[in-house]
Design a protein around this motif. Structure first.
Motif, short mmCIF file in Angstrom:
data_model
loop_
_atom_site.label_atom_id
_atom_site.label_comp_id
_atom_site.label_asym_id
_atom_site.label_seq_id
_atom_site.Cartn_x
_atom_site.Cartn_y
_atom_site.Cartn_z
N SER A 192 -2.95 -3.50 -8.71
CA SER A 192 -3.61 -4.81 -8.79
C SER A 192 -3.12 -5.75 -7.70
CB SER A 192 -3.36 -5.44 -10.17
OG SER A 192 -3.91 -4.64 -11.19
N TRP A 193 -1.81 -5.73 -7.48
CA TRP A 193 -1.22 -6.61 -6.47
C TRP A 193 -1.73 -6.26 -5.07
CZ3 TRP A 193 0.66 -11.04 -5.39
CH2 TRP A 193 1.49 -11.25 -4.28
N THR A 194 -1.85 -4.97 -4.80
CA THR A 194 -2.30 -4.53 -3.48
C THR A 194 -3.76 -4.94 -3.24
OG1 THR A 194 -0.78 -2.65 -3.60
CG2 THR A 194 -2.52 -2.54 -1.95
N ALA A 245 0.82 -1.21 0.00
CA ALA A 245 0.00 0.00 0.00
C ALA A 245 0.85 1.26 0.00
CB ALA A 245 -0.94 -0.01 1.20
N ILE A 246 2.06 1.17 0.55
CA ILE A 246 2.98 2.31 0.52
C ILE A 246 3.29 2.67 -0.92
CG2 ILE A 246 5.30 3.11 1.12
CD1 ILE A 246 5.18 1.27 3.56
N ALA A 276 -5.18 -7.54 -0.35
CA ALA A 276 -6.26 -7.21 0.58
C ALA A 276 -7.33 -8.31 0.57
CB ALA A 276 -6.88 -5.87 0.22
N ILE A 277 -7.63 -8.84 -0.61
CA ILE A 277 -8.62 -9.92 -0.71
C ILE A 277 -8.08 -11.19 -0.06
CG2 ILE A 277 -9.86 -11.41 -2.33
CD1 ILE A 277 -9.87 -9.00 -4.28
#
Length: 654
Positions: free
Chosen positions: A273-275, A262-263, A279-280
């Motif tokens: 997309s990766w972040t 997220a940073i 989260a999911i």
């Protein structure tokens, strides 16, 4: 009467959650302000009702109301008050009630402190959070009602599991659930962003405080659970790679990866997309942990329930939320195009390496945890995957993480020079190598585990503070360091805590001394540098148990060190024995003594451990949590900060 009111309040919270799930979502789609605004009071009302309901259940435990089925099964009138209260969540039904309470708590908190969020995003976040609540309210009310009454209540209860009658286990589940369920907020933000089709730097800033709070609670909860296993179970270890331990550890690893990812979204608008995927998956693994604990699929001392029907219900929840979110993720992938570009050598790349190591290590733990089940179902073979596999497969990723962390944290954004950063850390590296060689020279054995652990720990700790030092090159350095943002200090403290924990685990594993023998009365024996004497064994009585209590005198070079009193307890109501280790806690080592059964010759089985650096493990965990709190207290990372900045510039906050 209070029990019926508690049940009624739980139903009302369920109905409000349904309204909160539907109305704001429709309002956000239609851009109807009134419908979107309903999310806030609904979230607060839902929390108020479920909190009252949970309080009513707790009151039943406090007053020993044995007409309530779970109170009868998990409490006793002679039990100390702390364990009457903790009995509220020390069972399947009560722990699920705690789960929905925390879901509602996070939703209400987002409603109160989410003033900087755009109205559509806020409405969707609270609606998704309510949908999670609806699923678990359904699970509780239809399969696990905590308020079920008994037609003929007994005079007294069956008592709580004696292993749970401990301060560590009284506080461990609430912290763990705050972390588990706290990841639902990151999930809600991710799904809401996917519905909107927009992920930007502002989203990265909004999601970080919630993820950080969940990670802090998970860190404290895992640390408390490890400490409890160390002193309560009497086996001398702090981590067994038990399926339920792994169930909390996997979301912790993914939450750490999500924090760092997220940073990059916030600073560079890359890795979107990766972040979102992290989260999911982080919340998905929390749901998997719930399934492991309650389905009976895997056995564990920590398991709450062994009901396959409940396990199927949780599987459906996992499929709906994780599967649905991943489907939405696939549909919206093109809307998450990364804007920021960066070189192969950059802080972004360092954070990518960090994410890869954390994510892959999580899936290694996941594979090792579930492989016995897969092998039995697919091949008809009963297998056991224990500590040797996890130690060999997991440790290299943590070593790699420790090596790259100080370098990655000091690389500049967008583009950097690896040689220059490494040169800045030359003294740190040299000192870490010197400490490793010193430890190797001084140790009696020739294992490299302890020295390598010292190298990694000192490299991470000194590297973290070298970063702070290099940020203050001019003027009064001490003053400039103290004026650095709290997030920078939080990062340094958290990274140092991880380094200390890695060193402590390696040092304890390499330098521990163990002795198992039949000890005779008043006959001294040596364990390492210490002499122990079993001076007596007595029969004692506690508030709700009987105990066999030994007295063990410990000396060193003729000087008294301590007197330890290990116990074996028998809980007559629960009909279950427990082992209570006696531990002399010191800064650099613990003396750990466990008393066993009496032998035919009159002696007693005794296990003695000299455990170096044991307390450093949990000290490192506390430092990690403290680092997270320092970062969370930085106003730049609070959701409201965005609102204040926006209002100050005269631009509407949407």
């Amino acid at each position: 009467m209070i029990t019926e009111l508690g049940h009624f309040s739980l139903i009302l919270a369920f109905l409000i959650a349904i309204v909160q799930m539907v109305v704001p979502l429709v309002g956000a789609h239609k851009r109807w302000p009134g419908w979107m605004a309903m999310a806030e009071p609904a979230a607060q009302a839902q929390f108020a009702f479920v909190a009252f309901s949970f309080g009513a259940l707790m009151w039943g435990f406090i007053t020993s109301d044995f007409s309530i089925n779970i109170v009868m099964q998990n409490s006793h009138s002679a039990k100390p008050m702390l364990y009457k209260i903790s009995g509220t969540w020390g069972n399947h039904e009560g722990s699920m009630h705690l789960w929905v309470l925390i879901v509602a708590l996070f939703g209400a908190t987002a409603a109160v402190f989410g003033g900087g969020l755009p109205p559509t995003l806020k409405a969707r976040v609270l609606a998704v959070q309510a949908a999670i609540g609806v699923a678990f309210y359904s699970f509780i009310l239809f399969t696990s009602n905590p308020f079920t009454r008994l037609a003929y209540p007994p005079m007294d209860g069956q008592d709580l599991n004696p292993l749970l009658q401990d301060p560590g286990l009284a506080f461990h589940p609430p912290f763990l659930y705050l972390g588990y369920v706290g990841l639902s907020m990151a999930f809600s933000f991710a799904v809401a962003a996917l519905i909107e089709g927009r992920v930007d730097a502002a989203w990265g800033r909004w999601v970080r405080p919630w993820t950080l709070a969940a990670w802090i609670f998970l860190t404290i909860g895992i640390g408390l659970g490890s400490w409890w296993a160390y002193y309560e179970l009497g086996w001398g270890g702090f981590w067994f790679w038990d399926p339920v331990e792994n169930a909390s550890f996997m979301p912790w690893l993914l939450a750490a990866a999500l924090l760092h990812s997220a940073i990059v979204v916030e600073k560079r608008e890359a890795l979107k997309s990766w972040t979102i995927l992290l989260a999911i998956l982080a919340f998905g693994f929390s749901l998997i942990g719930t399934f492991i604990v309650r389905s009976g699929l895997l056995t564990s001392v920590h398991a709450f329930a062994t009901d396959p029907e409940r396990g199927i219900f949780i599987l459906v929840i996992i499929f709906v939320f994780t599967g649905g979110a991943l489907t939405l993720f696939a549909m919206r992938a093109q809307a998450m195009e990364a804007k920021g570009v960066f070189g192969l050598v950059s802080r972004e790349s360092g954070l990518v390496v960090n994410n890869i190591l954390l994510a892959v290590s999580c899936f290694v733990v996941f594979f090792g945890t579930l492989w016995p089940v897969v092998a039995e179902m697919a091949f008809g073979r009963k297998l056991s995957v224990g500590a040797p596999f996890f130690n060999m497969a997991f440790t290299p990723f943590m070593v790699g993480l420790g090596l790259v962390m100080p370098i990655g944290a000091m690389l500049p954004w967008k583009r950097g020079k690896l040689g220059r950063t490494c040169w800045q850390l030359r003294y740190v590296f040299a000192l870490a190598v010197a400490l490793m060689l010193l430890a190797f020279t001084l140790q009696s054995g020739r294992s490299m585990l302890g020295p390598i652990g010292l190298f990694l720990g000192s490299w991470m700790v000194m590297g973290a503070f070298a970063d702070l030092w290099l940020r203050s090159k001019s003027g009064n350095r001490l003053d400039r360091i103290l004026r650095l943002p709290r997030a920078d200090w939080g990062k340094a403290v958290a990274h140092s805590g991880l380094g200390i924990t890695i060193f402590a685990i390696a040092g304890l594993t390499a330098w521990e001394r163990e002795d198992i023998r039949v000890a005779q009365m008043n006959e001294p024996f040596d364990v390492g540098a210490y002499t122990l004497v079993l001076q007596g064994v007595s029969r004692d009585r506690g508030p709700n148990y009987f105990a066999t209590r030994a007295k063990v005198e410990v000396t060193r070079n003729g000087r008294a060190v301590t007197t330890l009193y290990p116990e074996k307890r028998d809980y007559p109501v629960a009909r279950m024995p427990t082992t209570e280790a006696a531990i002399d806690y010191q800064f650099l080592r613990d003396i750990y003594v466990v008393i066993g059964d009496q032998q035919k010759d009159g002696g007693w089985t005794m296990r003695t451990y000299i455990k170096p650096l044991a307390n450093w493990i949990w000290g490192g965990c506390l430092l990690m949590a403290l680092g997270g709190l320092l970062s969370l207290s930085d106003r730049r990372f609070r959701v409201a900060a965005g609102a204040r900045k926006t209002k100050a510039s005269g631009v509407p906050a949407e």
